[in-house]
Design an enzyme around this catalytic site. Structure first.
Site, PDB file in Angstrom:
ATOM      1  N   TYR A   1      94.959  27.210  56.419  1.00 20.54           N
ATOM      2  CA  TYR A   1      95.157  25.874  55.876  1.00 20.54           C
ATOM      3  C   TYR A   1      94.537  25.808  54.489  1.00 20.54           C
ATOM      4  O   TYR A   1      93.409  26.250  54.282  1.00 20.54           O
ATOM      5  CB  TYR A   1      94.503  24.829  56.787  1.00 20.54           C
ATOM      6  CG  TYR A   1      94.623  23.405  56.287  1.00 20.54           C
ATOM      7  CD1 TYR A   1      95.872  22.777  56.239  1.00 20.54           C
ATOM      8  CD2 TYR A   1      93.509  22.694  55.849  1.00 20.54           C
ATOM      9  CE1 TYR A   1      95.995  21.469  55.782  1.00 20.54           C
ATOM     10  CE2 TYR A   1      93.626  21.385  55.388  1.00 20.54           C
ATOM     11  CZ  TYR A   1      94.872  20.777  55.360  1.00 20.54           C
ATOM     12  OH  TYR A   1      94.985  19.484  54.904  1.00 20.54           O
TER      13      TYR A   1
ATOM     14  N   LYS B   1      83.786  21.214  50.885  1.00 13.78           N
ATOM     15  CA  LYS B   1      82.883  20.992  52.022  1.00 13.78           C
ATOM     16  C   LYS B   1      81.390  21.162  51.671  1.00 13.78           C
ATOM     17  O   LYS B   1      80.837  20.265  51.047  1.00 13.78           O
ATOM     18  CB  LYS B   1      83.345  21.845  53.207  1.00 13.78           C
ATOM     19  CG  LYS B   1      84.781  21.436  53.584  1.00 13.78           C
ATOM     20  CD  LYS B   1      85.346  21.958  54.852  1.00 13.78           C
ATOM     21  CE  LYS B   1      86.673  21.279  55.155  1.00 13.78           C
ATOM     22  NZ  LYS B   1      87.829  22.114  55.225  1.00 13.78           N
TER      23      LYS B   1
ATOM     24  N   ASP C   1      90.296  31.357  49.534  1.00 13.54           N
ATOM     25  CA  ASP C   1      90.045  29.947  49.810  1.00 13.54           C
ATOM     26  C   ASP C   1      88.789  29.868  50.672  1.00 13.54           C
ATOM     27  O   ASP C   1      88.830  30.103  51.874  1.00 13.54           O
ATOM     28  CB  ASP C   1      91.244  29.305  50.507  1.00 13.54           C
ATOM     29  CG  ASP C   1      91.019  27.812  50.763  1.00 13.54           C
ATOM     30  OD1 ASP C   1      89.903  27.330  50.487  1.00 13.54           O
ATOM     31  OD2 ASP C   1      91.955  27.146  51.232  1.00 13.54           O
TER      32      ASP C   1
HETATM   33  C1  PLP Z   1      89.221  21.757  54.539  1.00 13.28           C
HETATM   34  C2  PLP Z   1      89.970  22.834  53.858  1.00 13.28           C
HETATM   35  C3  PLP Z   1      90.812  22.578  52.764  1.00 13.28           C
HETATM   36  C4  PLP Z   1      91.125  21.181  52.312  1.00 13.28           C
HETATM   37  O1  PLP Z   1      90.010  20.515  51.838  1.00 13.28           O
HETATM   38  P1  PLP Z   1      90.036  18.904  51.772  1.00 13.28           P
HETATM   39  O2  PLP Z   1      88.719  18.557  51.179  1.00 13.28           O
HETATM   40  O3  PLP Z   1      90.225  18.441  53.187  1.00 13.28           O
HETATM   41  O4  PLP Z   1      91.166  18.511  50.903  1.00 13.28           O
HETATM   42  C5  PLP Z   1      91.378  23.655  52.108  1.00 13.28           C
HETATM   43  N1  PLP Z   1      91.149  24.916  52.499  1.00 13.28           N
HETATM   44  C6  PLP Z   1      90.355  25.205  53.550  1.00 13.28           C
HETATM   45  C7  PLP Z   1      90.116  26.625  53.938  1.00 13.28           C
HETATM   46  C8  PLP Z   1      89.761  24.177  54.278  1.00 13.28           C
HETATM   47  O5  PLP Z   1      89.009  24.474  55.343  1.00 13.28           O
END
Ligand code: PLP
Length: 427
Positions: free
Chosen positions: A143, A265, A237
Site C-alpha cells: 500500500y 507515521k 516506501d
Molecule cells: C500508511 C502508509 C501510506 C500512506 O500514508 P498516509 O499518511 O495514510 O497517507 C503509504 N505507504 C505506506 C507503506 C503506509 O504504511
C-alpha cells in the site's frame, strides 16, 4: 459495554460516509462497531464508554513512545504558542531534515509534506521527472496511499498492466502501473522484459499493509539490479517501517540501498507529516531548484515539525530502544504462538523491530495471495474477544501491529494470558 460508542457511530454515519474518515476504522472485516476514543495515556486508550485498552495500533504506527509522551507534548505546546502556521520557512524544517540527512549516507536532502500518500505520490513524480520515463512497478498487497496511479492492488497475480481498484480512478491513469507479485523474481523480471519505459520500482521493503510480510534479501537485490540495468530508480516506501523496524527503518536491516525513500507515521509522532528524500542530484530537480513541481500550503508545518524533531532526537539518543521494543515484540509473538499451539491453532508470527504480525494459517505467507488464504473468520472472532478483554489489535489481518516504549513485559504477559483464554474457545 459499547453503548456510547454504538450511538456515536450511528451519529457519525449520518454526517460522515461510513462514520469514519479512513475506511479501515469502520471495523468492516471484524465483529462489532469501532470504539470511539476519548483519550490515550502511555500504552493505553480509553473509549467514551470508559473501557480501557492496551493499544497495539498506536494510530497505525506513529506513536512509538505511546500516547501523550511528555517531551513530544511539551515541544508541541511550546511551538503552538508561536503560531500554528506561517507559509514561510522555519528553522524547524532544516533541523528535522538535518536529523535525517545525518542518519543516511544515501540522503542529502529532504522535502516535507503532510501525509504518507503525498510523500509517495511526490516521490513517483520525482522518479518520472528525473528518468523521463512513465511506467512504475508496484507489488500486490503493498500500500502506498490512495493516489490514483498507486490505487492498483491485487489482480490475478500475473505481472500485467494494472486495473484500477476503485471507481473514480480512470484506467488511463493506471495503465502505467505494472503489477507484480511480492517476492516473485520471475514476475518482476517479466515487467522489465515487457516495458522499456519504467521510471521506478516502488516497494515496501518490509510490507506492513498485508500483515507483516518482509521482502527477501534476494528479491530486494533483484529490484536494485533491474533498476540499475534499465536506468529506473528504486523507491523504498518506508512510511510505516521508517524509524519503526529500526532507527534506519528497513535500511538498517536489509543490504539493498534505494534511490528515493518515503517517510510518514513515526516521523510526525502523531502529527500529519510525510517526507521524501534522496541524494542531491535527484532532489535538486525538484521545484524551485529544478523543474519538477511539488508544493503544499501546510508542508513543513512548525507544530508537526516540532513533534517529529523531538521524537527523532529521542529515538537517536536512546541506543537500546529498538532492542527493547523488539524484545517485547518477540515476547508477544512467541507467547501468542505458544498458546495457539497449545490449542491446536496454526499461527504464523514475525517481527521487525517494533513491528509485529500474526496470521491464522498453516504456512508463513510471503505474498498477498498467501495472506488471502488465512482464516479470516477466526481472526475476526479473536479480534472481538480480545477487544472485549481490553486488548486493542488492528481490526484486520492485513495490518501489522506495533509495540511502543511504554509497554511493559507485564502488559505483554497479560495479553498472552487473555489470548490463551480466547484461543481455548476459538473454532
Ligand atoms: C500508511 C502508509 C501510506 C500512506 O500514508 P498516509 O499518511 O495514510 O497517507 C503509504 N505507504 C505506506 C507503506 C503506509 O504504511
Amino acid at each position: 459495554m459499547f453503548e456510547k460508542s454504538i450511538q456515536a457511530y450511528e451519529d457519525a454515519k449520518k454526517v460522515i460516509p461510513g462514520g469514519v474518515d479512513s475506511p479501515v476504522r469502520a471495523f468492516g472485516g471484524v465483529i462489532g462497531t469501532p470504539p470511539f476514543i476519548a483519550r490515550g495515556e502511555g500504552s493505553f486508550m480509553y473509549d467514551i464508554d470508559g473501557n480501557k485498552y492496551l493499544d497495539f495500533v498506536q494510530s497505525w504506527g506513529p506513536l512509538i513512545f505511546g500516547h501523550c509522551d511528555k517531551d513530544i507534548e511539551n515541544s508541541v505546546l511550546e511551538t503552538v504558542k508561536n503560531g500554528l502556521s506561517f507559509g514561510a520557512p522555519t528553522e524547524l524544517e532544516t533541523q528535522l531534515s538535518n536529523e535525517i540527512v545525518e542518519m543516511f549516507d544515501n540522503i542529502d536532502k529532504v522535502r516535507f509534506v503532510s501525509s504518507g500518500t503525498e510523500a509517495v505520490m511526490s516521490a513517483i513524480r520525482l522518479a518520472r521527472g528525473v528518468t523521463g520515463k512513465n511506467d512504475i512497478v508496484k507489488f500486490e498487497g503493498n500500500y502506498h496511499g490512495h493516489s490514483d496511479s498507486l490505487l492498483v492492488a491485487a489482480g490475478s497475480g500475473m505481472a500485467t498492466f494494472g486495473a484500477p481498484s476503485s471507481p473514480g480512478v480512470p484506467a488511463d491513469l493506471t495503465k502505467h502501473t505494472l503489477l507484480s507479485e511480492y517476492n516473485n523474481i520471475a514476475q518482476l523480471e517479466k515487467c522489465f522484459a515487457e516495458s522499456s519505459d519504467i521510471a521506478c520500482i516502488i516497494i515496501e521493503p518490509i510490507a506492513g499493509n498485508m500483515g507483516l510480510v518482509p521482502a527477501s534479501e534476494d528479491f530486494l537485490a533483484k529490484c536494485r539490479e533491474l533498476c540499475d540495468a534499465s536506468g529506473a530508480l528504486l523507491i523504498f516506501d518506508e512510511v510505516m517501517s521508517g524509524f519503526r523496524a529500526s532507527l534506519k527503518g528497513a535500511q538498517g536491516i536489509v543490504s539493498t540501498i534505494p534511490d528515493i525513500v518515503t517517510f510518514g507515521k513515526v516521523i510526525g509522532a502523531g502529527m500529519p507529516v510525510g517526507a521524501f528524500a534522496s541524494r542531491a542530484e535527484i532532489m535538486s530537480q525538484l521545484s524551485p531548484e529544478g523543474k519538477i513541481y511539488q508544493a503544499g500550503t501546510l508542508s513543513g508545518n512548525p507544530v508537526a515539525m516540532a513533534a517529529g524533531l523531538t521524537s527523532l532526537k529521542k529515538l537517536k539518543a536512546d541506543k537500546d530502544i529498538y532492542d527493547r521494543l523488539n524484545a517485547k515484540a518477540v515476547r508477544l509473538t512467541t507467547g501468542l504462538q505458544e498458546v495457539a499451539t497449545k490449542h491446536n491453532i496454526p499461527l504464523q508470527v514475525d517481527t521487525r523491530g517494533s513491528m509485529f504480525g500474526f496470521f491464522f494459517c498453516e504456512d508463513v505467507p510471503t505474498n498477498m495471495k498467501e495472506v488471502g488464504k488465512c482464516d479470516f473468520p477466526r481472526f475476526a472472532k479473536f479480534h472481538n474477544e480480545m477487544l472485549k478483554r481490553g486488548f486493542y489489535f488492528a481490526c484486520s489481518q492485513y495490518e501489522a501491529g506495533f509495540i511502543c516504549d511504554t509497554m511493559t513485559d507485564g502488559d505483554i504477559d497479560a495479553t498472552i494470558k487473555a489470548a490463551d483464554e480466547v484461543m481455548a474457545n476459538l473454532i
